[in-house]
Design a protein around this motif. Sequence first.
Motif, short mmCIF file in Angstrom:
data_model
loop_
_atom_site.label_atom_id
_atom_site.label_comp_id
_atom_site.label_asym_id
_atom_site.label_seq_id
_atom_site.Cartn_x
_atom_site.Cartn_y
_atom_site.Cartn_z
N ASN A 88 -9.76 -3.45 12.19
CA ASN A 88 -8.34 -2.99 12.14
C ASN A 88 -7.85 -3.19 10.88
N ASP A 89 -8.24 -4.45 10.23
CA ASP A 89 -7.71 -4.83 8.97
C ASP A 89 -8.20 -4.40 7.81
N SER A 90 -9.45 -3.62 7.94
CA SER A 90 -10.14 -3.03 6.78
C SER A 90 -9.73 -1.53 6.67
N ILE A 91 -8.63 -0.95 7.52
CA ILE A 91 -8.23 0.50 7.54
C ILE A 91 -7.68 0.66 6.43
N VAL A 92 -7.88 1.83 5.60
CA VAL A 92 -7.16 2.41 4.15
C VAL A 92 -6.76 3.94 4.29
N GLY A 93 -7.12 4.27 5.57
CA GLY A 93 -6.80 5.99 5.80
C GLY A 93 -7.00 6.29 7.06
N ALA A 94 -6.17 7.30 7.47
CA ALA A 94 -6.42 8.19 8.77
C ALA A 94 -5.72 9.44 8.80
N LYS A 95 -6.67 10.22 9.35
CA LYS A 95 -6.41 11.55 9.43
C LYS A 95 -6.90 12.28 10.84
N PHE A 96 -6.23 13.38 11.07
CA PHE A 96 -6.98 14.29 12.14
C PHE A 96 -7.92 15.05 11.71
#
Length: 746
Positions: A88-96
Amino acid sequence: MNNILTLRGKRFTQEPRKNGISGVKVPANSLIELSHLKAIHQSLLKVRTFWQEINLLDGVLLSAYYNKIIAKSNRISGYLSSTKEIPNDSIVGAKFNADKDKHIITHYVSRELLDNTIVLSENVIHLFNDTFPNGELTDKEFDDKQLFNSLPYEKYHLSKTAFRAILRDSVFIEKFDVEEVSQSEIKNAIVTFYDVNTNIRVLLEKVGIDISTANILDNTTVLLDEKYLNLVYTKIPYLVAMAVEDFSMLSPDDFKIAVEKIEIPIPSPTNEPVIGVIDTLFERDVYFSEWVEYHDMISDDIPKESRDYNHGTAVSSLIVDAPNLNRNLDDGCGRFQVRHFGVALQSGFNSFTIIKQIKEIVSQNTDIKVWNLSLGSNDEIRENFISAEAAVLDEIQFENDVIFIVAGTNSSTGRKKIGTPADSLNSIIVNSVDFENQAASYSRQGIVLSFFMKPDVAYYGGGNGKFINVCEPLGLGQVAGTSFAAPLIARKMAYLIHIMGLSREEAKALLIDSAIGWHRQKSFDNRTLIGNGIVPINIKDILSTSDDEIKFIVFDVSEKYHSYNYDFPVPISNGKHPYVAKATMCYFPKCSRNQGVDYTNTELNLVFGRLSNKKGETIKAINNDAQHFDDAPGYIREDSARNIFRKWDNVKHISETFTPRKQAKTILNTDNPQWGMSVRTIERLRKRDGEGIRFGVVVTLKEINGVNRIDDFIKLAQLRGWLVNQLQVETQVEIYNKLSEEIVFE
């Protein structure tokens, strides 16, 4: 009519989260298959091959493709995990995805971690293959502790925890891959890159792009021209998180030509509250100019035309003197002073420059609490990320005790999505209705990031052949547009904050609650146009309620996981509570633009209702929300939690329906027949962004038999230690005037 009450003096109790030990589980009817584990493994190998030829970065970017909209608790925990960091700490982006029913979450990890994950994945496959020769594992077998305790993990260089975590991840993951943005026709763009722990100037210099400090917004967002943009798409498309056009055409407003010079007598300003306006230019030669402190932010080297003064002057005229210009919209709020900053021309504006200017303007004008922004882009917002302009507004409002009122933008060519910065979540976004309470033909539609309900409210902005009167440089003008609905809402917010003494959280909640009433818009299409509803015209209709209602406001700060107060003494009649209830909560969370569709960092979950004596249920929620109860019934899907309970939304409204057939409620806890309120703070990241976040809640209790019980409530509340104040307009105006008096020391 009853006055609205504020309850003070009894702080919410704060409790940390109790970390109960719960084993790793998979959803019911899940099936873990060897073939799928192998397919995921092959996708990891494909990602590694992609990055073997690219040495621009120390680490690698890869995206996890989920098979649904995923809850934070169901994000991967086995893949991309190490003893030093969690995925979770390495997340840099999220989309659908295109159908908006699945998550795609992008991580930036070290090459070593990717290699270790591939080894781990291979070992898991070997152990799974040797343990389950049929290639399948059911959810019931996954829960068999005896089975998993007996496996030879050392032989496969695995721990039981890692093995089970990978198996569980495979239930939610479809594959891993590298996202690459496709080239667009944009000429000048505000480009946001993934955060790869590298100085943005140094990174771009490696591919031949040399940019000045003036073109850098922060360490991930820069302004690029067409030549450099082509270089980015050619050499590093995998680093681009998002890109939007920089130069924006203003969304069109419907202006009629000024018809006559205005000669309305107006006194000199005294101690009236000041509203900030960020807009096009202001014409000083108008009847109300003494009420406006004007700052021209456009360089003298840029030629200015007469039309550049129309929009800004018209907006400020409404904030100063709307009731005199529009008798039918007399809100009872009086006049306001304006501090007007001219940052744009009618021909369009440079978004990047305005973003920087807004930050500077707000930081240097800390006395202003309410800002009106009626500038909006003609371009539509994007589906998978918040605009840079809106993100800056959200950041400013998280860090400062201010609120922006933003026009919902207009369209002259049929229904379009709203334009930036109307995608700002912390701001109040205002769309227009005509004088028949119908969505104006020029109004544009929310929602934002496929989930957040924008606009927030609607108000009268003209339409259907009828107009709003404004003062333009040449005289009386008649206009229509969301640009002229927004300043009328800014007036109300400034009144609630400055005159009535409410916090911005309370004021926003009260304003939205007044628009909802008891009959919230059920049509989804209508809500995308008018949001939570139409705000009443007169401020007294916002600050009072009918005789059969008790409306009170509470305010507190979330300092730990659970904030609660079980001491709301709702009056009892014949051994029952003869009420239906509703509550509206607002808060201003920190947001992360680089998290894409998972934009808000903090979730405040609101529960309100009767105290219960049922095991695991302290409060019987009026909306049957049991997400966080000890005996919560089964697994609540993330998409359901978002759509039904507005999880991750910064505006919460919970309500019972009111019908003549409603029955009085029984007392559930006879030892303590009070009502309670619970606010739980959920963090999306591990940065504790929710600590110290303020919230305001407006609660309405409607007596089903029409009886006025407000005096009983006040007495009971005072007996239980509440400091109860009635929000009486005349009294608050007198207090404001007293506080605003200048004291001269002899």
